[in-house]
Structure formats: C-alpha cells, structure tokens
Motif scaffolding. Structure first.
Motif: not given
Length: 88
Positions: A64-65, A19-20
């Motif tokens: 991105e989320p 994530f991210n």
C-alpha cells in the motif's frame, strides 16, 4: 502494480522497488528476471518489506502507499543490505 529497478552505479547490485502489488505478482515479476522466489519471505501481511534476493539485489515492496517514515525505514534496510554484501 508499479515496478522500478534502481541501478546502483557504485555497486554491482540493483534495488527493485514494487508498489501496490500482490505477493503473486511480485513472484511472477521476479521469475521473469530469472530470480527464484521460493523461500523468500513474501507471504503474510505487512506495510513494507525489504528482502535481499539470491542474486544480491535488494527488493523493497510496499503493498500500500507508504508514509515517508515507512519509506525511509525501508531505504535504510536496503542500504544496510547492499553495504553488508561482500563485493570483493
């Protein structure tokens, strides 16, 4: 960056979820595990991407989320890739 390894007990492969992270951060992390990232489709813009790695593990990356729909969609791809691998 959040990096999680999900060990599949029924199959000899893992799922790596990121994530991210930038593409360069992902490539650096993969190299620490001895996975060659050359030729992997990590470049470009995307909401999420699921990639089968050379060691038959599966990488799911979310720059991105993700929404629940995007997350479910990528999990489907990962499941298909794992089940499509010849383990015998």
């Amino acid at each position: 960056m959040k990096f999680k390894i999900i060990e599949l007990k029924l199959f000899p492969y893992d799922i790596l979820v990121v994530f991210n992270a930038t593409n360069e951060e992902i490539k650096t992390k993969l190299s620490k595990f001895g996975i060659d990232s050359d030729g992997l489709p990590l470049d470009g813009a995307y909401k999420a991407r699921t990639i089968k790695l050379p060691n038959n593990a599966v990488l799911i990356t979310f720059p991105e989320p993700p929404t629940k729909g995007v997350f479910a969609h990528e999990i489907f791809h990962a499941a298909w890739m794992i089940l499509d691998t010849n383990i015998i």
